[in-house]
Scaffold this motif. Sequence first.
Motif, mmCIF file in Angstrom:
data_model
loop_
_atom_site.group_PDB
_atom_site.id
_atom_site.type_symbol
_atom_site.label_atom_id
_atom_site.label_comp_id
_atom_site.label_asym_id
_atom_site.label_seq_id
_atom_site.Cartn_x
_atom_site.Cartn_y
_atom_site.Cartn_z
ATOM 1 N N TRP A 241 0.838 -1.197 0.000
ATOM 2 C CA TRP A 241 0.000 0.000 0.000
ATOM 3 C C TRP A 241 0.869 1.241 0.000
ATOM 4 N N VAL A 242 0.213 2.373 -0.334
ATOM 5 C CA VAL A 242 0.914 3.646 -0.409
ATOM 6 C C VAL A 242 -0.106 4.756 -0.181
ATOM 7 N N ASP A 243 0.331 5.825 0.477
ATOM 8 C CA ASP A 243 -0.504 7.024 0.604
ATOM 9 C C ASP A 243 -0.218 7.929 -0.591
ATOM 10 N N ASP A 366 -9.792 4.010 6.039
ATOM 11 C CA ASP A 366 -8.615 4.406 5.265
ATOM 12 C C ASP A 366 -7.979 3.246 4.511
ATOM 13 N N GLY A 367 -7.956 2.050 5.117
ATOM 14 C CA GLY A 367 -7.239 0.950 4.500
ATOM 15 C C GLY A 367 -7.910 -0.386 4.732
ATOM 16 N N TRP A 390 0.335 17.336 4.936
ATOM 17 C CA TRP A 390 1.154 16.705 3.898
ATOM 18 C C TRP A 390 2.251 17.680 3.484
ATOM 19 N N GLN A 403 -5.342 6.488 0.804
ATOM 20 C CA GLN A 403 -4.487 5.304 0.877
ATOM 21 C C GLN A 403 -4.923 4.315 -0.194
ATOM 22 N N SER A 405 -4.182 0.444 -1.874
ATOM 23 C CA SER A 405 -3.581 -0.864 -1.568
ATOM 24 C C SER A 405 -3.769 -1.800 -2.751
#
Length: 439
Positions: A241-243, A366-367, A390, A403, A405
């Motif tokens: 995963w990555v934001d 969020d995930g 951010w 987010q 994934s």
Amino acid sequence: MPQVMEFKLPDLGEGLTEAEIVRWLVAVGDVVEVDQPVVEVETAKAMVEVPCPYGGVVTARFGEEGTELPVGAPLITVAVGAGSEPEPAAVAESSGSGNVLVGYGTDHSRPARRKRVARPAAMAAAAVAAPVAAVAAVAAPAPAAPAQASGPVPVISPLVRKLARDNGVDLRALRGSGPEGLILRADVEAALRAPAPAAQAAVTPVAAPEGATRIPLKGLRGAVAEKLSRSRREIPEATCWVDADATELMAARAAMNAAAGPKISVLALLARICTAALARYPELNSTVDLAANEIVRLPSVHLGFAAQTERGLVVPVVRDAQSRSPESLSAEFGRLTELARTGKLAPADLTGGTFTLNNYGVFGVDGSTPIINHPEAAMLGVGRIVDKPWVHEGQLAVRKVVQLSLTFDHRVCDGGAAGGFLRYVADCVESPAVLLRSL
């Protein structure tokens, strides 16, 4: 003299072998037209109405609401040729649509009617005078016969035979529950769930406290449970995963929707990004053929998207998503979502997916690490888009962050390909201009 015609639960297609009666749309004594829906059934894929290919007077119904019937079991009998309005049997068989596959529609030259029609006296008398022996014969289905000792074993479909072969089930040892001993998918699955003979004596029902509610694991919920369990058994999955900063994507969408024309959804933009990423990483648009021990890369992207309904989770499929514009994708998402909400999705709308887009952000989370939609090889998950601190251009700012994934089948690719796919998706989300290079 009227002729009593028996209408059986038709071949459901898509590997479906049984259906549950949800609601009868006609009663004994009602007059029905050719292709009029007579019963609403729920399969493991969808809730659909089943049209009858005969016109006449309903003389019998088989199965109460809530009953599960296998393909080929009698549904109703109809006395045809009893009056001037109903279609005679010979005509019904030769000119009726014959389109009785669940979920694929029928000839719409005559409007479907749910309203029960009062039976004329002459027709009612004719129905009563119909051959009692014929009706009685239909009302008492033949008992299931055991599988043949030699020769081919009667199995409902090649998919069921493959399921038995893949799991080491001896079809000759099964007693089919279908018509004339036909072995259904449910029979093979029951054999898989059954404990070994030596351990059967130790198996006891789950003890439940007083007041507990037992809910049958069948229909759509049962199909979802079986598919997810199979995915866990067969697929060695991994998740990365990555934001991503989605501020520019949201700004681009606002600019698109400010112009004339249909509105474009965030899901449609993410779907367009997905198809571009799959063109770069085609190994994620594939499936594993266990029988041949091969990875099969698929030529088209049939994009599934998870949708929560009152009946449970369903995954409608957008065909040939790689050739659609964001506007076309948005329209198709809207159409399929409405069908899902009203329970009108056909089996064809729910099968054949090659990659799934799961927008679990609609639930305010969020995930997630979802289970891959077997037999696909990957699923992209999207969390909620929310304002967060951010670092943007060297300065701390409030940006719209999401987010992303990717859950993938480690048999079809390694972490490098999976990470490359996810990074490309994130780059397109952060800077939609990146996507223009691949259009």
